[in-house]
Design a protein around this motif. Sequence first.
Motif, PDB file in Angstrom:
ATOM      1  N   ALA A 133       0.812  -1.237  -0.046  1.00  0.00           N
ATOM      2  CA  ALA A 133      -0.030   0.092  -0.007  1.00  0.00           C
ATOM      3  C   ALA A 133       0.700   1.096   0.144  1.00  0.00           C
ATOM      4  O   ALA A 133       1.898   1.173   0.748  1.00  0.00           O
ATOM      5  N   ILE A 134       0.266   2.368  -0.750  1.00  0.00           N
ATOM      6  CA  ILE A 134       0.974   3.394  -0.701  1.00  0.00           C
ATOM      7  C   ILE A 134       0.391   4.537  -0.023  1.00  0.00           C
ATOM      8  O   ILE A 134      -0.604   4.726  -0.171  1.00  0.00           O
ATOM      9  N   LYS A 135       1.137   5.148   0.874  1.00  0.00           N
ATOM     10  CA  LYS A 135       0.415   6.181   1.805  1.00  0.00           C
ATOM     11  C   LYS A 135       0.724   7.716   0.958  1.00  0.00           C
ATOM     12  O   LYS A 135       1.930   8.013   1.072  1.00  0.00           O
ATOM     13  N   ILE A 136      -0.111   8.351   1.020  1.00  0.00           N
ATOM     14  CA  ILE A 136      -0.014   9.902   0.182  1.00  0.00           C
ATOM     15  C   ILE A 136      -0.427  10.627   1.497  1.00  0.00           C
ATOM     16  O   ILE A 136      -1.603  10.652   1.882  1.00  0.00           O
ATOM     17  N   ASP A 137       0.346  11.688   2.080  1.00  0.00           N
ATOM     18  CA  ASP A 137       0.021  12.523   2.846  1.00  0.00           C
ATOM     19  C   ASP A 137      -0.520  13.907   2.042  1.00  0.00           C
ATOM     20  O   ASP A 137       0.285  14.416   1.374  1.00  0.00           O
ATOM     21  N   LEU A 138      -1.643  14.054   2.273  1.00  0.00           N
ATOM     22  CA  LEU A 138      -2.161  15.384   1.483  1.00  0.00           C
ATOM     23  C   LEU A 138      -2.337  16.532   2.501  1.00  0.00           C
ATOM     24  O   LEU A 138      -3.021  17.431   2.041  1.00  0.00           O
ATOM     25  N   LEU A 139      -1.857  16.247   3.782  1.00  0.00           N
ATOM     26  CA  LEU A 139      -1.912  17.594   4.608  1.00  0.00           C
ATOM     27  C   LEU A 139      -1.134  18.568   4.243  1.00  0.00           C
ATOM     28  O   LEU A 139       0.159  18.165   3.671  1.00  0.00           O
ATOM     29  N   PRO A 140      -1.114  19.854   4.561  1.00  0.00           N
ATOM     30  CA  PRO A 140      -0.410  20.577   4.245  1.00  0.00           C
ATOM     31  C   PRO A 140       0.929  20.800   4.905  1.00  0.00           C
ATOM     32  O   PRO A 140       1.220  20.046   6.070  1.00  0.00           O
ATOM     33  N   GLY A 141       1.998  21.489   4.611  1.00  0.00           N
ATOM     34  CA  GLY A 141       3.297  21.127   5.368  1.00  0.00           C
ATOM     35  C   GLY A 141       3.575  21.641   7.003  1.00  0.00           C
ATOM     36  O   GLY A 141       4.175  21.411   7.865  1.00  0.00           O
ATOM     37  N   TYR A 142       2.680  22.755   7.068  1.00  0.00           N
ATOM     38  CA  TYR A 142       2.759  23.311   8.478  1.00  0.00           C
ATOM     39  C   TYR A 142       2.152  22.443   9.591  1.00  0.00           C
ATOM     40  O   TYR A 142       2.799  22.738  10.698  1.00  0.00           O
ATOM     41  N   VAL A 143       1.334  21.494   8.984  1.00  0.00           N
ATOM     42  CA  VAL A 143       0.952  20.815  10.054  1.00  0.00           C
ATOM     43  C   VAL A 143       1.965  19.639  10.675  1.00  0.00           C
ATOM     44  O   VAL A 143       2.106  19.532  11.864  1.00  0.00           O
ATOM     45  N   GLY A 144       2.919  19.180   9.797  1.00  0.00           N
ATOM     46  CA  GLY A 144       3.858  18.300  10.377  1.00  0.00           C
ATOM     47  C   GLY A 144       4.989  19.224  10.959  1.00  0.00           C
ATOM     48  O   GLY A 144       5.538  18.674  12.043  1.00  0.00           O
ATOM     49  N   LEU A 145       4.986  20.760  10.692  1.00  0.00           N
ATOM     50  CA  LEU A 145       5.898  21.698  11.585  1.00  0.00           C
ATOM     51  C   LEU A 145       5.554  21.730  12.838  1.00  0.00           C
ATOM     52  O   LEU A 145       6.132  21.753  13.813  1.00  0.00           O
ATOM     53  N   ARG A 146       3.935  21.720  12.813  1.00  0.00           N
ATOM     54  CA  ARG A 146       3.246  21.975  14.097  1.00  0.00           C
ATOM     55  C   ARG A 146       3.656  20.827  15.267  1.00  0.00           C
ATOM     56  O   ARG A 146       3.891  21.068  16.271  1.00  0.00           O
ATOM     57  N   ARG A 147       3.675  19.495  14.585  1.00  0.00           N
ATOM     58  CA  ARG A 147       3.937  18.409  15.504  1.00  0.00           C
ATOM     59  C   ARG A 147       5.210  18.454  15.979  1.00  0.00           C
ATOM     60  O   ARG A 147       5.456  18.328  17.126  1.00  0.00           O
ATOM     61  N   TRP A 148       6.276  18.831  15.036  1.00  0.00           N
ATOM     62  CA  TRP A 148       7.668  18.860  15.661  1.00  0.00           C
ATOM     63  C   TRP A 148       7.955  19.929  16.546  1.00  0.00           C
ATOM     64  O   TRP A 148       8.643  19.889  17.396  1.00  0.00           O
ATOM     65  N   PHE A 149       7.206  21.281  16.286  1.00  0.00           N
ATOM     66  CA  PHE A 149       7.332  22.265  17.221  1.00  0.00           C
ATOM     67  C   PHE A 149       6.768  21.901  18.594  1.00  0.00           C
ATOM     68  O   PHE A 149       7.463  22.177  19.722  1.00  0.00           O
ATOM     69  N   LYS A 150       5.724  21.051  18.875  1.00  0.00           N
ATOM     70  CA  LYS A 150       5.146  20.454  20.108  1.00  0.00           C
ATOM     71  C   LYS A 150       6.046  19.711  20.772  1.00  0.00           C
ATOM     72  O   LYS A 150       6.184  19.733  21.896  1.00  0.00           O
ATOM     73  N   ARG A 151       6.845  18.888  19.928  1.00  0.00           N
ATOM     74  CA  ARG A 151       7.509  17.887  20.411  1.00  0.00           C
ATOM     75  C   ARG A 151       8.911  18.551  20.989  1.00  0.00           C
ATOM     76  O   ARG A 151       9.520  18.550  21.928  1.00  0.00           O
ATOM     77  N   VAL A 152       9.428  19.750  20.245  1.00  0.00           N
ATOM     78  CA  VAL A 152      10.512  20.358  20.737  1.00  0.00           C
ATOM     79  C   VAL A 152      10.187  21.217  22.048  1.00  0.00           C
ATOM     80  O   VAL A 152      11.204  21.111  23.188  1.00  0.00           O
ATOM     81  N   VAL A 153       8.829  21.818  22.102  1.00  0.00           N
ATOM     82  CA  VAL A 153       8.504  22.417  23.287  1.00  0.00           C
ATOM     83  C   VAL A 153       8.517  21.600  24.338  1.00  0.00           C
ATOM     84  O   VAL A 153       8.941  21.869  25.509  1.00  0.00           O
ATOM     85  N   LEU A 154       8.005  20.439  24.449  1.00  0.00           N
ATOM     86  CA  LEU A 154       7.807  19.396  25.356  1.00  0.00           C
ATOM     87  C   LEU A 154       9.314  18.968  25.697  1.00  0.00           C
ATOM     88  O   LEU A 154       9.573  18.962  27.027  1.00  0.00           O
ATOM     89  N   ALA A 155      10.175  18.804  24.857  1.00  0.00           N
ATOM     90  CA  ALA A 155      11.644  18.553  25.339  1.00  0.00           C
ATOM     91  C   ALA A 155      12.071  19.541  26.094  1.00  0.00           C
ATOM     92  O   ALA A 155      12.871  19.253  26.894  1.00  0.00           O
ATOM     93  N   CYS A 156      11.858  20.774  25.555  1.00  0.00           N
ATOM     94  CA  CYS A 156      12.573  22.048  26.232  1.00  0.00           C
ATOM     95  C   CYS A 156      12.105  22.158  27.703  1.00  0.00           C
ATOM     96  O   CYS A 156      12.749  22.465  28.659  1.00  0.00           O
ATOM     97  N   LEU A 157      10.741  21.970  27.932  1.00  0.00           N
ATOM     98  CA  LEU A 157      10.339  22.016  29.270  1.00  0.00           C
ATOM     99  C   LEU A 157      10.747  20.624  30.082  1.00  0.00           C
ATOM    100  O   LEU A 157      10.800  21.082  31.343  1.00  0.00           O
TER     101      LEU A 157
END
Length: 237
Positions: A2-26
């Motif tokens: 099966a082929i997965k196609i990410d149709l979400l915009p790019g800022y959604v992935g950045l938001r996830r990484w941002f949350k992870r970085v914030v949690l790590a900093c906290l």
Amino acid sequence: MAIKIDLLPGYVGLRRWFKRVVLACLAVVGLVASVLYLLYYRDQQRLLALQADLTSIRQVESLTKAADTAKAAAEAEAAPIKLVVDFLADTGKTGPERAALLDLTRRYIYERAVISAIDLSDGASVRLTAAVESPDDYSRLLLALRKGAAQDQGPLFANYPTGTGVPGFPEGRPIPPPTNVSYVPQPLPFPLRIQASGALKNPVVVPAEPGTAPAAMAGGMAGGMAGDPAMTPPASQ
């Protein structure tokens, strides 16, 4: 496959990484804060312990100063008593020595001399006040004393003792010529009062009474005891 196609915009992935970085900093900030709090708590406990020790040390210092003050006051109050006790102890030690010295001095006194005082107060010398009947007796007194000198193998004096001389014989007085009829000889006063002294061969330490000068050891005593070997009068010279 099966082929997965990410149709979400790019800022959604950045938001996830941002949350992870914030949690790590906290998490890192929390960890650092915990370490700093532990260090602060440890140092705070150490500071409290040091303050408690300082309070105890100050209490001990205050007690020590009070004890030193009380000790100084007690020593000052007991000083006069200590001086008296030390004087009595020293006197008890030197008393027999001075008694032996007085007896030894008596053995070298001419038997026909009348002794009015024997002064041994300084422990370093003997001073005699005596009365004799004639210049010959004066010479015999001095010769008897000199038998106790070290030069004659005597045990009493370090050197030959000396005397004040016979009254009426001033030194350096010229003998008048026979033609000088104006010269009138001066009669000698009898008894002849003279003084003799000599440094001791073995000095004695004489303790001084607290607050006073050493008391002179003086006493009236008729001349030496007859029969002593040193008391045999030497021939007059």
